[in-house]
Design a protein around this motif. Structure first.
Motif, PDB file in Angstrom:
ATOM      1  N   PRO A 151       0.838  -1.211   0.000  1.00 54.58           N
ATOM      2  CA  PRO A 151       0.000   0.000   0.000  1.00 54.58           C
ATOM      3  C   PRO A 151       0.866   1.252   0.000  1.00 54.58           C
ATOM      4  N   ARG A 152       0.438   2.217  -0.779  1.00 49.86           N
ATOM      5  CA  ARG A 152       1.174   3.472  -0.855  1.00 49.86           C
ATOM      6  C   ARG A 152       0.880   4.314   0.369  1.00 49.86           C
ATOM      7  N   ALA A 153       1.893   5.047   0.815  1.00 47.27           N
ATOM      8  CA  ALA A 153       1.681   5.972   1.928  1.00 47.27           C
ATOM      9  C   ALA A 153       0.856   7.144   1.411  1.00 47.27           C
ATOM     10  N   THR A 154      -0.275   7.353   2.014  1.00 48.89           N
ATOM     11  CA  THR A 154      -1.150   8.422   1.547  1.00 48.89           C
ATOM     12  C   THR A 154      -0.831   9.697   2.302  1.00 48.89           C
ATOM     13  N   SER A 155      -0.802  10.769   1.585  1.00 46.53           N
ATOM     14  CA  SER A 155      -0.593  12.054   2.232  1.00 46.53           C
ATOM     15  C   SER A 155      -1.942  12.575   2.704  1.00 46.53           C
ATOM     16  N   LEU A 156      -1.910  13.345   3.761  1.00 43.90           N
ATOM     17  CA  LEU A 156      -3.144  13.876   4.318  1.00 43.90           C
ATOM     18  C   LEU A 156      -3.706  14.961   3.412  1.00 43.90           C
ATOM     19  N   TYR A 157      -5.014  14.998   3.332  1.00 44.09           N
ATOM     20  CA  TYR A 157      -5.682  16.039   2.558  1.00 44.09           C
ATOM     21  C   TYR A 157      -5.486  17.390   3.244  1.00 44.09           C
ATOM     22  N   ARG A 158      -5.725  17.448   4.542  1.00 43.79           N
ATOM     23  CA  ARG A 158      -5.481  18.646   5.355  1.00 43.79           C
ATOM     24  C   ARG A 158      -4.693  18.227   6.586  1.00 43.79           C
ATOM     25  N   ASP A 159      -3.585  18.900   6.844  1.00 40.38           N
ATOM     26  CA  ASP A 159      -2.701  18.554   7.953  1.00 40.38           C
ATOM     27  C   ASP A 159      -3.243  19.143   9.255  1.00 40.38           C
ATOM     28  N   PRO A 160      -3.551  18.308  10.262  1.00 37.49           N
ATOM     29  CA  PRO A 160      -4.075  18.829  11.526  1.00 37.49           C
ATOM     30  C   PRO A 160      -3.096  19.751  12.250  1.00 37.49           C
ATOM     31  N   HIS A 161      -1.805  19.464  12.148  1.00 39.48           N
ATOM     32  CA  HIS A 161      -0.814  20.314  12.812  1.00 39.48           C
ATOM     33  C   HIS A 161      -0.781  21.709  12.176  1.00 39.48           C
ATOM     34  N   ARG A 162      -0.861  21.761  10.864  1.00 37.27           N
ATOM     35  CA  ARG A 162      -0.885  23.050  10.178  1.00 37.27           C
ATOM     36  C   ARG A 162      -2.156  23.835  10.520  1.00 37.27           C
ATOM     37  N   ALA A 163      -3.289  23.125  10.617  1.00 35.50           N
ATOM     38  CA  ALA A 163      -4.546  23.783  10.996  1.00 35.50           C
ATOM     39  C   ALA A 163      -4.453  24.347  12.403  1.00 35.50           C
ATOM     40  N   LEU A 164      -3.804  23.618  13.311  1.00 40.91           N
ATOM     41  CA  LEU A 164      -3.628  24.097  14.683  1.00 40.91           C
ATOM     42  C   LEU A 164      -2.771  25.357  14.715  1.00 40.91           C
ATOM     43  N   ILE A 165      -1.695  25.365  13.942  1.00 36.31           N
ATOM     44  CA  ILE A 165      -0.811  26.545  13.920  1.00 36.31           C
ATOM     45  C   ILE A 165      -1.529  27.732  13.291  1.00 36.31           C
ATOM     46  N   LEU A 166      -2.234  27.519  12.194  1.00 31.50           N
ATOM     47  CA  LEU A 166      -2.971  28.620  11.560  1.00 31.50           C
ATOM     48  C   LEU A 166      -4.043  29.166  12.493  1.00 31.50           C
ATOM     49  N   GLY A 167      -4.745  28.280  13.190  1.00 31.49           N
ATOM     50  CA  GLY A 167      -5.774  28.709  14.129  1.00 31.49           C
ATOM     51  C   GLY A 167      -5.196  29.429  15.329  1.00 31.49           C
ATOM     52  N   SER A 168      -3.954  29.123  15.688  1.00 30.88           N
ATOM     53  CA  SER A 168      -3.302  29.817  16.796  1.00 30.88           C
ATOM     54  C   SER A 168      -2.859  31.220  16.391  1.00 30.88           C
ATOM     55  N   LEU A 169      -2.480  31.393  15.143  1.00 28.10           N
ATOM     56  CA  LEU A 169      -2.018  32.703  14.682  1.00 28.10           C
ATOM     57  C   LEU A 169      -3.181  33.657  14.421  1.00 28.10           C
ATOM     58  N   ILE A 170      -4.192  33.176  13.722  1.00 29.86           N
ATOM     59  CA  ILE A 170      -5.358  33.997  13.364  1.00 29.86           C
ATOM     60  C   ILE A 170      -6.601  33.207  13.752  1.00 29.86           C
ATOM     61  N   PRO A 171      -7.493  33.779  14.550  1.00 36.96           N
ATOM     62  CA  PRO A 171      -8.674  33.006  14.945  1.00 36.96           C
ATOM     63  C   PRO A 171      -9.527  32.629  13.733  1.00 36.96           C
ATOM     64  N   GLY A 172      -9.868  31.358  13.637  1.00 35.03           N
ATOM     65  CA  GLY A 172     -10.711  30.872  12.544  1.00 35.03           C
ATOM     66  C   GLY A 172      -9.949  30.440  11.305  1.00 35.03           C
ATOM     67  N   ALA A 173      -8.663  30.753  11.217  1.00 29.45           N
ATOM     68  CA  ALA A 173      -7.898  30.417  10.016  1.00 29.45           C
ATOM     69  C   ALA A 173      -7.719  28.912   9.857  1.00 29.45           C
ATOM     70  N   GLY A 174      -7.608  28.179  10.958  1.00 26.97           N
ATOM     71  CA  GLY A 174      -7.474  26.727  10.877  1.00 26.97           C
ATOM     72  C   GLY A 174      -8.730  26.072  10.330  1.00 26.97           C
TER      73      GLY A 174
END
Length: 168
Positions: A32-55
């Motif tokens: 099985p191929r390693a699938t990449s995530l459609y949306r990265d939860p860690h990136r969403a957390l960082i975006l939401g921490s910088l700007i409210p609602g951005a994640g």
């Protein structure tokens, strides 16, 4: 002729033998191929921490992100205004003397409302990672493909099973 043969031997000895390189591997189609995530939860957390609602906006939950941004910024703004403004702020327009009274009640209220806004921001950032996981699950369901099923008869009755498996 000796010079040409010597040159060819030196060139052959100094060049790497790529055809015999055992470190190069070809991908196996059975693994099985390693699938990449459609949306990265860690990136969403960082975006939401910088700007409210951005994640949430990154995860595809646009209205949730816009409402989080408006609610957080509005709550913090109202809290700051409540802390700063008193009833004598515009007293320079009046000729009568203004007595503003005690300052602490609306200052406490202002700090409390700003705290609620910051709490909303933190909660929104924490939920942004879950929003990305929900987006990944929706994407996985959307991209799931049907596969045929053909089952060998289990008993002596010869009841073949045929159908389509659709992952949920």
């Amino acid at each position: 002729m000796k010079a040409l043969v010597t040159l060819l031997i030196v060139a052959a000895c100094s060049s790497p033998l790529v055809a015999q390189d055992s470190t190069i591997t070809t991908p196996d189609s059975t693994l099985p191929r390693a699938t990449s995530l459609y949306r990265d939860p860690h990136r969403a957390l960082i975006l939401g921490s910088l700007i409210p609602g951005a994640g949430h906006i990154y995860a595809g939950e646009y209205w949730h992100g816009v409402l989080n941004y408006g609610g957080t910024v509005g709550t913090i703004g109202v809290g700051v205004m409540t802390f700063l403004v008193d009833k004598c702020m515009l007293s320079f327009l009046s000729t009568t003397r203004c007595d503003s009274g005690p300052q602490w009640p609306h200052q406490v209220l202002g700090v409390t409302v700003v705290g609620l806004g910051v709490w909303g921001w933190i909660s929104s950032a924490r939920d942004a990672a879950h929003a990305a996981e929900r987006a990944n699950e929706r994407h996985r369901r959307k991209m799931a493909q049907a596969r045929p099923i053909l089952a060998v008869p289990a008993g002596s009755h010869g009841d073949w099973r045929a159908g389509v498996a659709i992952p949920w």
